[in-house]
Design a protein around this motif. Structure first.
Motif, PDB file in Angstrom:
ATOM      1  N   LEU A 141       0.786  -1.105   0.066  1.00 47.43           N
ATOM      2  CA  LEU A 141       0.013  -0.290   0.337  1.00 47.43           C
ATOM      3  C   LEU A 141       1.320   1.141  -0.097  1.00 47.43           C
ATOM      4  N   GLU A 142       1.501   1.484   0.992  1.00 48.32           N
ATOM      5  CA  GLU A 142       2.704   2.572   0.788  1.00 48.32           C
ATOM      6  C   GLU A 142       3.366   2.795  -0.438  1.00 48.32           C
ATOM      7  N   LEU A 198       9.682  15.744  -2.518  1.00 48.01           N
ATOM      8  CA  LEU A 198      10.382  15.050  -3.517  1.00 48.01           C
ATOM      9  C   LEU A 198       9.847  15.849  -4.378  1.00 48.01           C
ATOM     10  N   VAL A 199       8.716  15.829  -4.937  1.00 51.19           N
ATOM     11  CA  VAL A 199       7.974  16.341  -5.997  1.00 51.19           C
ATOM     12  C   VAL A 199       8.838  18.452  -6.173  1.00 51.19           C
ATOM     13  N   ARG A 204      -0.770   1.328   9.681  1.00 52.50           N
ATOM     14  CA  ARG A 204      -0.538   1.287   7.911  1.00 52.50           C
ATOM     15  C   ARG A 204      -0.470   2.776   7.784  1.00 52.50           C
ATOM     16  N   LEU A 213       2.247  16.291   5.965  1.00 51.21           N
ATOM     17  CA  LEU A 213       1.221  15.099   5.428  1.00 51.21           C
ATOM     18  C   LEU A 213       2.848  13.951   6.769  1.00 51.21           C
ATOM     19  N   THR A 222       1.587   5.125   7.803  1.00 51.97           N
ATOM     20  CA  THR A 222       3.013   5.192   6.871  1.00 51.97           C
ATOM     21  C   THR A 222       2.316   4.906   5.170  1.00 51.97           C
ATOM     22  N   VAL A 223       0.901   5.939   4.907  1.00 53.15           N
ATOM     23  CA  VAL A 223       0.269   5.571   4.529  1.00 53.15           C
ATOM     24  C   VAL A 223       0.896   7.426   3.818  1.00 53.15           C
ATOM     25  N   ALA A 267       0.988   4.160  -2.690  1.00 56.03           N
ATOM     26  CA  ALA A 267       1.276   5.703  -2.308  1.00 56.03           C
ATOM     27  C   ALA A 267       1.955   6.283  -2.945  1.00 56.03           C
ATOM     28  N   PHE A 268       2.772   6.114  -3.144  1.00 55.81           N
ATOM     29  CA  PHE A 268       4.246   7.004  -3.284  1.00 55.81           C
ATOM     30  C   PHE A 268       3.825   6.992  -4.564  1.00 55.81           C
ATOM     31  N   ILE A 292      -4.044  21.279  -3.948  1.00 55.16           N
ATOM     32  CA  ILE A 292      -2.352  22.172  -3.765  1.00 55.16           C
ATOM     33  C   ILE A 292      -2.133  22.708  -4.844  1.00 55.16           C
ATOM     34  N   LEU A 293      -2.616  21.865  -6.437  1.00 54.79           N
ATOM     35  CA  LEU A 293      -2.388  22.847  -7.660  1.00 54.79           C
ATOM     36  C   LEU A 293      -3.431  23.765  -8.248  1.00 54.79           C
ATOM     37  N   ALA A 318       6.239  12.189  -1.087  1.00 56.90           N
ATOM     38  CA  ALA A 318       5.976  12.030  -2.867  1.00 56.90           C
ATOM     39  C   ALA A 318       5.942  13.185  -2.757  1.00 56.90           C
ATOM     40  N   LEU A 319       5.210  13.972  -2.207  1.00 61.81           N
ATOM     41  CA  LEU A 319       5.595  15.637  -2.710  1.00 61.81           C
ATOM     42  C   LEU A 319       6.549  16.543  -2.157  1.00 61.81           C
ATOM     43  N   ALA A 363       1.283   9.181  -5.570  1.00 61.26           N
ATOM     44  CA  ALA A 363       1.464  10.856  -5.054  1.00 61.26           C
ATOM     45  C   ALA A 363       2.345  11.261  -5.897  1.00 61.26           C
ATOM     46  N   PHE A 364       3.280  10.706  -5.906  1.00 61.88           N
ATOM     47  CA  PHE A 364       4.341  11.335  -7.636  1.00 61.88           C
ATOM     48  C   PHE A 364       4.014  11.473  -8.951  1.00 61.88           C
ATOM     49  N   MET A 404       4.493   7.806   2.663  1.00 60.41           N
ATOM     50  CA  MET A 404       5.068   8.484   1.622  1.00 60.41           C
ATOM     51  C   MET A 404       4.386   8.971   0.861  1.00 60.41           C
ATOM     52  N   ILE A 405       2.823   9.323   0.910  1.00 57.05           N
ATOM     53  CA  ILE A 405       2.660  10.418   0.125  1.00 57.05           C
ATOM     54  C   ILE A 405       3.110  12.349   0.362  1.00 57.05           C
ATOM     55  N   ARG A 435       3.263  25.709  -2.733  1.00 61.40           N
ATOM     56  CA  ARG A 435       1.541  25.149  -2.528  1.00 61.40           C
ATOM     57  C   ARG A 435       2.256  23.882  -1.618  1.00 61.40           C
ATOM     58  N   THR A 436       3.270  23.045  -2.302  1.00 64.12           N
ATOM     59  CA  THR A 436       3.299  21.564  -2.028  1.00 64.12           C
ATOM     60  C   THR A 436       4.445  21.282  -0.616  1.00 64.12           C
ATOM     61  N   ALA A 484       4.601  21.581 -10.151  1.00 69.58           N
ATOM     62  CA  ALA A 484       3.827  22.128  -8.825  1.00 69.58           C
ATOM     63  C   ALA A 484       4.916  22.689  -8.309  1.00 69.58           C
ATOM     64  N   PHE A 528       2.132  14.014  -9.852  1.00 76.87           N
ATOM     65  CA  PHE A 528       2.546  15.474 -10.195  1.00 76.87           C
ATOM     66  C   PHE A 528       3.235  15.197 -10.886  1.00 76.87           C
ATOM     67  N   PRO A 577       1.710  21.253   3.206  1.00 75.81           N
ATOM     68  CA  PRO A 577       1.752  20.126   3.007  1.00 75.81           C
ATOM     69  C   PRO A 577       2.011  18.672   2.810  1.00 75.81           C
TER      70      PRO A 577
END
Lengths: 271, 208
Positions: free
Chosen positions: A27-28, B23-24, B9, B185, B12-13, A31-32, A131-132, B20-21, A35-36, B16-17, B177-178, B173, A39, B181
């Motif tokens: 799931l993780e 990193l973006v 869980r 998160l 952890t989700v 999710a990554f 967000i965007l 990712a944000l 999200a990645f 990870m989000i 703005r990123t 992005a 964007f 959050p």
């Protein structure tokens, strides 16, 4: 009292399905990737927009591109490998021993396989939108919802067909292959229908829009404002109510496929 | 224990989000070829002027602005066409000073007081206001599709020397703005995940 009696076994089956489908860190990782991917592949194609509404539709269409494929991978894994292998190896018999109707067992499995995957997908997508483009997401929420409805319908249809194949053939691997073939077939047919419409015949485009309603919605927005430089201006442009009709019909088709799955699981599975 | 697992869980989700944000947010904005303007010169006291031309911006296409002035100035990004702004300013002056000839109206319509009157009656058009600045370096992305006109105003009584550069940029992005959050998160996810990691990974380890 009866509700409480069926509620707990249902939750047990649901918890078992969740544990099977989303072992740490599946799931993780998804999710990554959602999200990645959301964007990274977001909307640079939608940067030239005539209005905020078209931008909202274009942005959602690009946002859903790669993440939708990732969603399909997760659904195929859950439905074909999860449920398909349960049926193939007879593990489903353990779940059927719970004091639950067969359709409740299938519902619990689907809630885990499809529901959680969709929840994750939509949650991340909406977060990305807010967000965007917070103002556009707030003002054109109905346009955004409609575009998601139109985009998700083919994915749900494919998930339903993969489930039906997995149940009938009792082979998870084969159902997975059918899913992958269907996905690419949809892409090829979509391009062919568009090409045929370019040559003057709208029939294929209209027929394909019944299972791929975003095509109707795309054409509706393409007819908004100045004509697009891509494609002839006389190409089929549905009205808003027609586009809504195509989305409605596509969900009726999805519902019929899932109904067939339930009927087969309930009466014909032979376990 | 099940609740701890569920929260863990979920944590952890979210983590990870958030990652990712985050990193973006480190992917920088890129210039869009052919959409830049710049220059230098002197500006009249108590006047305003439009820099560059009106551009259509989206939440993913913005402006990179760099300004250097000798005196304190105000910088605005307005959601209005340049022509509409000038037309409104001219008619505002004509209404109040009917005796002025056309060239005087044109000159008076460039007064900071006229711009202030415009901003007062069209406050919803202000996409961004710099307040008083000498130097400015900023990336701006609107939250909706806008027709952005960049305006610089010199409220001072002295003549100002200025240099500016404005270029259109595109970003997956915008960082402003990123980043927040992403931090929220990741932090919230970590808080939820810690008990789960402790009970299932660390405490379990010795018995294995």
């Amino acid at each position: 009292m009866k509700k409480a009696a069926t509620g707990r076994p249902f939750l047990e089956v649901f918890a078992v399905a969740l544990k099977e489908n989303y072992r740490f860190p599946i799931l993780e990782i998804f999710a990554f990737l959602y999200a990645f991917g959301t964007f990274i592949f977001a909307g640079l194609g939608a940067t030239v927009a005539q209005s905020s509404e078209i931008f909202a539709h274009g942005l959602v269409s690009t946002l859903t591109g790669i993440p939708l494929f990732i969603l399909m991978i997760l659904i195929w894994a859950n439905v074909a490998y999860g449920l398909g292998n349960d049926v193939e190896k007879g593990i489903i018999q353990t779940l059927l021993s719970y004091p639950l109707k067969r359709r409740a067992v299938l519902t619990a499995k689907l809630l885990s396989a499809l529901g959680v995957a969709l929840l994750l997908f939509l949650g991340i997508q909406l977060l990305a939108l807010f967000i965007l483009a917070p103002d556009i997401a707030r003002i054109y929420f109905s346009t955004i919802s409609l575009t998601y409805l139109a985009n998700l319908s083919p994915s749900l249809l494919m998930a339903g067909i993969v489930l039906l194949v997995a149940l009938i053939l009792r082979r998870g691997g084969l159902a997975l292959v059918v899913g992958i073939v269907l996905y690419f077939a949809f892409s090829i047919i979509s391009s062919m229908a568009f090409f045929l419409a370019w040559t003057g015949s709208d029939f294929a485009l209209k027929a394909f829009a019944l299972i791929y309603p975003n095509m109707a919605l795309d054409r509706y927005y393409a007819g908004f404002g100045t004509p697009s430089p891509f494609g002839p201006s006389e190409m089929w442009t549905p009205s808003f109510s027609e586009a809504l009709g195509y989305i409605g019909v596509s969900y009726v088709i999805v519902a019929v496929i899932f109904l067939l799955c339930y009927v087969y699981f309930d009466r014909r599975l032979g376990i | 224990m099940r609740w701890i697992s569920l929260a863990g869980r979920l944590g952890t989700v979210l983590l990870m989000i958030g990652l990712a944000l985050g990193l973006v947010s480190f992917i920088p904005a890129a210039p869009m070829g052919g959409f830049s303007s710049g220059g230098s010169g002197s500006a009249q006291p108590e006047k305003y002027q439009v820099l560059g031309t009106t551009r259509t911006l989206t939440p993913q296409t913005g402006l990179r602005i760099s300004i250097n002035t000798s005196i304190e100035t105000h910088f605005y990004i307005l959601n209005v066409f340049e022509g509409d702004l000038h037309e409104w300013a001219m008619s505002w002056v004509r209404e109040r000073f009917p005796d002025l000839d056309e060239s005087a109206v044109w000159w008076a319509s460039r007064n900071v007081t006229v711009l202030d009157a415009f901003l007062e009656s069209h406050s919803d058009t202000v996409l961004w206001d710099s307040n008083v600045i000498n130097d400015l370096s900023k990336e701006f992305f609107p939250t909706t599709v806008s027709n952005a006109t960049t305006v610089i105003a010199y409220p001072s009584l002295e003549t100002a020397q200025f240099e500016y550069e404005i270029e259109s940029i595109t970003s997956l992005a915008p960082r402003e703005r990123t980043l927040l959050p992403a931090e929220f998160l990741a932090l919230f996810g970590l808080v939820l995940a810690i008990p789960w990691i402790f009970f299932t990974r660390i405490r379990k380890a010795p018995s294995q």
